[in-house]
Enzyme design. Sequence first.
Site, PDB file in Angstrom:
ATOM      1  N   ARG A 156      14.293  -3.272  -7.921  1.00 44.72           N
ATOM      2  CA  ARG A 156      12.843  -3.033  -7.940  1.00 44.72           C
ATOM      3  C   ARG A 156      12.258  -3.303  -9.319  1.00 44.72           C
ATOM      4  NH1 ARG A 156      10.548  -0.176  -3.778  1.00 44.72           N
ATOM      5  NH2 ARG A 156      11.960   0.571  -2.160  1.00 44.72           N
TER       6      ARG A 156
ATOM      7  N   ARG B  38      21.851  14.635  -7.822  1.00 45.53           N
ATOM      8  CA  ARG B  38      21.702  13.234  -7.409  1.00 45.53           C
ATOM      9  C   ARG B  38      21.920  12.309  -8.600  1.00 45.53           C
ATOM     10  NH1 ARG B  38      19.002  12.229  -2.341  1.00 45.53           N
ATOM     11  NH2 ARG B  38      18.295  14.162  -1.371  1.00 45.53           N
TER      12      ARG B  38
ATOM     13  N   PRO C  70       0.837  -1.208   0.000  1.00 41.61           N
ATOM     14  CA  PRO C  70       0.000   0.000   0.000  1.00 41.61           C
ATOM     15  C   PRO C  70       0.869   1.255   0.000  1.00 41.61           C
ATOM     16  CG  PRO C  70      -0.743  -1.568   1.650  1.00 41.61           C
ATOM     17  CD  PRO C  70       0.569  -2.069   1.157  1.00 41.61           C
ATOM     18  N   GLU C  71       0.482   2.214  -0.832  1.00 41.13           N
ATOM     19  CA  GLU C  71       1.218   3.473  -0.924  1.00 41.13           C
ATOM     20  C   GLU C  71       0.300   4.615  -0.498  1.00 41.13           C
ATOM     21  OE1 GLU C  71       3.365   3.710  -4.715  1.00 41.13           O
ATOM     22  OE2 GLU C  71       3.270   1.525  -4.885  1.00 41.13           O
TER      23      GLU C  71
ATOM     24  N   LYS D  96       3.266   6.342   3.988  1.00 40.31           N
ATOM     25  CA  LYS D  96       2.551   5.075   3.876  1.00 40.31           C
ATOM     26  C   LYS D  96       2.011   4.593   5.222  1.00 40.31           C
ATOM     27  CE  LYS D  96       5.673   3.505   0.165  1.00 40.31           C
ATOM     28  NZ  LYS D  96       6.607   2.433  -0.241  1.00 40.31           N
TER      29      LYS D  96
END
Length: 273
Positions: free
Chosen positions: A259, A150, A2-3, A58
Site C-alpha cells: 500500500r 498484533r 471512497p472511505e 465503506k
Amino acid sequence: MPELPEMESYRRLLGRLLDSRAITDLQVNREKSINVAPEAFRRQLVGATVRTIDRRGKMLLFLIDEERILLLHLMLGGLMVWGTEAERPQRTVQVEIAFGAERLYWVGLRLGYLHLLSAEQAEAVLRKLGPEPLSAEFTETALHRLLQGRQVALKALLVDQAVVAGIGNCYSDEICFAAGLQPSRSCDSLQSAEVARLYRAIGAVLTEATAAGGYMDVPLFAGDTTTGGFDARCRVYDRAGEPCVRCGAAIVRRDVGSRKSFCCTACQSGDGI
C-alpha cells in the site's frame, strides 16, 4: 477509493435528494456490476421507493423495504453523479437509476458493485466488518484490545475492514500523522499514551473529513459545494515533497507492504510530538 467520510457524505446528501422519491426507470450497462439478471433487477426496483440510506464502513445500503436492500461498494475508482439526462457524466456509466427527471449515475464501477440482497444476505456481508470507528462501542479500551499482541504495521491494521470498518489508504495516513506515529510502526510496540493519541486522532480526522465532504473532488451534483472539501486539508496523503505543516520537513512516500503511504519522518517518529 471512497472511505468512511466520502460514503457518509454521500449518504447525507442522497438522503435529502431521494427523500420519498420512487424509482421510475433504470438502466444496467454492465451486468457484472450487479448480482442478478438485469430484467429481474429492473422488475424488483422500478416503482419502489428508497425508504432510507444507511452506511456501514465503506458501503451504502439503500433500504427498499424489509426484504430488499441495495448494497453499494464503490471500490477503487467508483463514484456517483446525480443529475438530469443533460447532466449525464462524460464517462462510461455502468448503472443508472431514474427518479423522475433526475438520475443517479454510477461511474467507474469496474471493481465495485451494486447488489440487490435480502436483509439476511446483507447481514451476512456486514457481519464480516469490524466496529465503526465513530461509534459509541469503539472506545479507547476497545482500540487497545485490537492492537494488543498484533505484530503487524499500524497502517495494515487500520485498513483491515475486519478490524475497523471504513478506513483506507488516505485516512490511515492522515490518522497516523495526527497521532505522530509512523504508519509502519508495529501495533504491539505502541505504548498506552500512543494508543490514546491514536484513538483521539481517529475520531478527530474522520469527524473533520466527514464534515468537509471527504477528499474525492468530483461533485455529486451541479452546485455541490460539499463533496471533496477535505482534499485541500490533507496533511500528508499524496503530499510527497511538500513541507510538513507541523515541522516543515518534506513529506515522503514510504509504502507499507503493498500500500502506498505518506508520512513525515521527522515528526512521526513515534516518540511523541
